[in-house]
Write a protein that holds these residues in place. Structure first.
Motif, PDB file in Angstrom:
ATOM      1  N   UNK A  61       0.758  -1.551  -0.278  1.00 47.42           N
ATOM      2  CA  UNK A  61      -0.207  -0.252  -0.002  1.00 47.42           C
ATOM      3  C   UNK A  61       0.892   0.973   0.011  1.00 47.42           C
ATOM      4  N   UNK A  62       1.596   1.729   0.121  1.00 46.26           N
ATOM      5  CA  UNK A  62       2.947   2.219   0.277  1.00 46.26           C
ATOM      6  C   UNK A  62       3.254   2.579  -1.532  1.00 46.26           C
ATOM      7  N   UNK A  63       1.964   4.233  -2.124  1.00 42.90           N
ATOM      8  CA  UNK A  63       2.620   4.897  -2.896  1.00 42.90           C
ATOM      9  C   UNK A  63       3.459   5.584  -3.681  1.00 42.90           C
ATOM     10  N   UNK A  64       4.993   5.147  -2.729  1.00 41.82           N
ATOM     11  CA  UNK A  64       6.081   5.697  -3.107  1.00 41.82           C
ATOM     12  C   UNK A  64       6.610   4.712  -3.816  1.00 41.82           C
ATOM     13  N   UNK A  65       5.823   3.447  -2.620  1.00 43.71           N
ATOM     14  CA  UNK A  65       7.819   1.723  -2.857  1.00 43.71           C
ATOM     15  C   UNK A  65       6.677   1.747  -4.425  1.00 43.71           C
ATOM     16  N   UNK A  66       4.922   1.877  -4.370  1.00 43.30           N
ATOM     17  CA  UNK A  66       4.647   1.481  -5.878  1.00 43.30           C
ATOM     18  C   UNK A  66       5.003   2.014  -7.013  1.00 43.30           C
ATOM     19  N   UNK A  67       5.907   3.670  -6.794  1.00 45.31           N
ATOM     20  CA  UNK A  67       6.149   4.568  -7.843  1.00 45.31           C
ATOM     21  C   UNK A  67       7.655   3.811  -8.092  1.00 45.31           C
ATOM     22  N   UNK A  68       7.917   3.230  -7.196  1.00 49.89           N
ATOM     23  CA  UNK A  68       9.178   2.510  -7.883  1.00 49.89           C
ATOM     24  C   UNK A  68       9.303   1.270  -8.642  1.00 49.89           C
ATOM     25  N   UNK A  69       8.667   0.711  -8.037  1.00 43.73           N
ATOM     26  CA  UNK A  69       8.087  -0.565  -8.716  1.00 43.73           C
ATOM     27  C   UNK A  69       7.794  -0.767 -10.153  1.00 43.73           C
ATOM     28  N   UNK A  70       6.968   0.310 -10.061  1.00 43.40           N
ATOM     29  CA  UNK A  70       6.216   0.455 -12.101  1.00 43.40           C
ATOM     30  C   UNK A  70       7.199   1.539 -12.281  1.00 43.40           C
ATOM     31  N   UNK A  71       8.338   2.420 -11.918  1.00 44.24           N
ATOM     32  CA  UNK A  71       9.840   3.039 -12.523  1.00 44.24           C
ATOM     33  C   UNK A  71       8.675   4.377 -13.035  1.00 44.24           C
ATOM     34  N   UNK A  72       7.700   4.975 -12.502  1.00 43.41           N
ATOM     35  CA  UNK A  72       7.417   6.770 -12.223  1.00 43.41           C
ATOM     36  C   UNK A  72       7.307   7.440 -11.145  1.00 43.41           C
ATOM     37  N   UNK A  73       7.373   8.241 -11.344  1.00 51.41           N
ATOM     38  CA  UNK A  73       7.367   9.692 -10.256  1.00 51.41           C
ATOM     39  C   UNK A  73       5.915   9.258  -9.072  1.00 51.41           C
ATOM     40  N   UNK A  74       5.877   9.854  -8.199  1.00 53.12           N
ATOM     41  CA  UNK A  74       4.853   9.637  -6.962  1.00 53.12           C
ATOM     42  C   UNK A  74       3.943  10.525  -7.688  1.00 53.12           C
ATOM     43  N   UNK A  75       4.262  11.801  -8.354  1.00 54.87           N
ATOM     44  CA  UNK A  75       3.081  12.532  -8.693  1.00 54.87           C
ATOM     45  C   UNK A  75       2.366  11.669  -9.831  1.00 54.87           C
ATOM     46  N   UNK A  76       3.078  11.145 -10.430  1.00 59.49           N
ATOM     47  CA  UNK A  76       1.884  10.477 -12.165  1.00 59.49           C
ATOM     48  C   UNK A  76       1.362   9.138 -11.464  1.00 59.49           C
ATOM     49  N   UNK A  77       1.977   8.515 -10.480  1.00 63.52           N
ATOM     50  CA  UNK A  77       1.376   7.707  -9.532  1.00 63.52           C
ATOM     51  C   UNK A  77      -0.130   8.213  -8.827  1.00 63.52           C
ATOM     52  N   UNK A  78       0.356   9.404  -8.415  1.00 60.93           N
ATOM     53  CA  UNK A  78      -1.300   9.710  -7.940  1.00 60.93           C
ATOM     54  C   UNK A  78      -2.209  10.260  -9.084  1.00 60.93           C
ATOM     55  N   UNK A  79      -2.003  10.901  -9.520  1.00 67.72           N
ATOM     56  CA  UNK A  79      -2.845  11.286 -11.199  1.00 67.72           C
ATOM     57  C   UNK A  79      -3.781  10.178 -11.548  1.00 67.72           C
TER      58      UNK A  79
END
Length: 322
Positions: free
Chosen positions: A296-314
């Motif tokens: 559930x960690x958005x920052x860690x998930x963004x890293x897994x997906x290779x994108x920024x935290x802001x992009x994942x939030x959008x």
């Protein structure tokens, strides 16, 4: 068995072959192959040919992991029918039993008849019989007593179902045989249902093992009309069909050639594709898996997906996952 019965049995076969029954009866057609194609004599008393220990070992090796795959199913099948004096055999596509279940008290009877591992029960060797004829015709069947070609085998009732490999080719058969004279027709029907079910279970498990990383879909549920048993397709991570069972090949008209190229599962199953929903669904699935893996960690998930935290939030907001 008396000579009179043997003579009458041989005469019955000759009479059937002399008429036009062969054109209407699969059984008589098999008798015809036995006598005319293979040159067999129904009154001949020689027991089945038996492989050497080395030849039997090689036959078992050719089946690969199937013997182990089928083991549990054969055990359950024997538990169901063994008490009625039946033995259970797994035979290869050459008609050679390579594995067997049976009650020790009946072993002498079955060994004398030749229903034993290593014996050759092909139609070419023994004429019309459960194992050999099921292989020749590639279908489930029962050869009951006098339906056997050889007089020496007419005490047997043999029910057999084929097992097809992941490419739809015959690889083995399961046989339940009995030499008991009190075996009723109704019980033979129950045996037939159990044998077919056992063969389907082994075939399905073998199919799954052939595609360990694929998603296995029961295609029969998506076909209008009758449900097709064991119509299995293997689908890879890109939702492309990479394998199909014999039933599925028959239903969809698939061949090795058609399966060699990209084949979308949705096209095969008649599912309409909405590009926008399709991409969104795939993106949603990938993001949810990443979030799950990240606890559930958005920052860690963004890293897994290779994108920024802001992009994942959008993306989470757009997909309604926030």
């Amino acid at each position: 068995m008396g000579r009179l019965h043997e003579g009458l049995h041989a005469e019955h076969i000759q009479t059937a072959l002399a008429g036009d029954a062969a054109a209407q009866s699969a059984l008589v057609a098999s008798w015809g192959r036995s006598m005319r194609l293979y040159g067999l004599n129904p009154e001949e008393h020689t027991p089945p040919n038996v492989l050497t220990d080395r030849e039997l070992s090689e036959a078992r090796e050719r089946l690969g992991s199937l013997i182990d795959t089928a083991s549990g199913t054969l055990d359950r099948l024997y538990t169901a029918v063994g008490g009625a004096g039946c033995c259970v055999l797994l035979a290869d596509k050459e008609g050679v039993p390579v594995d067997r279940r049976g009650y020790a008290g009946d072993d002498t009877t079955f060994y004398k008849i030749g229903l034993w591992t290593g014996a050759v029960w092909s139609e070419e060797s023994e004429g019309t019989n459960g194992i050999g004829t099921a292989i020749a015709e590639q279908r489930s069947l029962t050869i009951h007593r006098d339906q056997h070609f050889r007089s020496r085998n007419t005490a047997l009732s043999c029910t057999v179902a084929p097992i097809f490999d992941h490419r739809g080719r015959l690889m083995a058969v399961i046989d339940v045989s009995s030499a008991r004279s009190d075996l009723t027709e109704d019980f033979v029907k129950l045996i037939a249902m159990a044998v077919v079910d056992a063969a389907r279970r082994v075939e399905a498990e073998n199919f799954r093992l052939a595609f360990p990383k694929a998603r296995i879909v029961m295609a029969g549920d998506n076909i209008a009309g009758d449900r097709v048993v064991n119509a299995l397709i293997a689908v890879d991570q890109d939702d492309l069909v990479i394998g199909a069972s014999r039933s599925a090949r028959h239903v969809f008209g698939l061949t090795d050639e058609s399966l060699s190229g990209p084949l979308p599962a949705a096209n095969l199953l008649g599912q309409e594709i909405d590009p926008e929903r399709g991409f969104a669904s795939a993106e949603r699935s990938v993001i949810r898996r990443a979030l799950s893996n990240a606890g559930g960690n958005v920052s860690l998930a963004a890293g897994i997906l290779g994108m920024s935290r802001a992009t994942l939030h959008r993306k989470l907001k757009r997909l309604g996952l926030n």
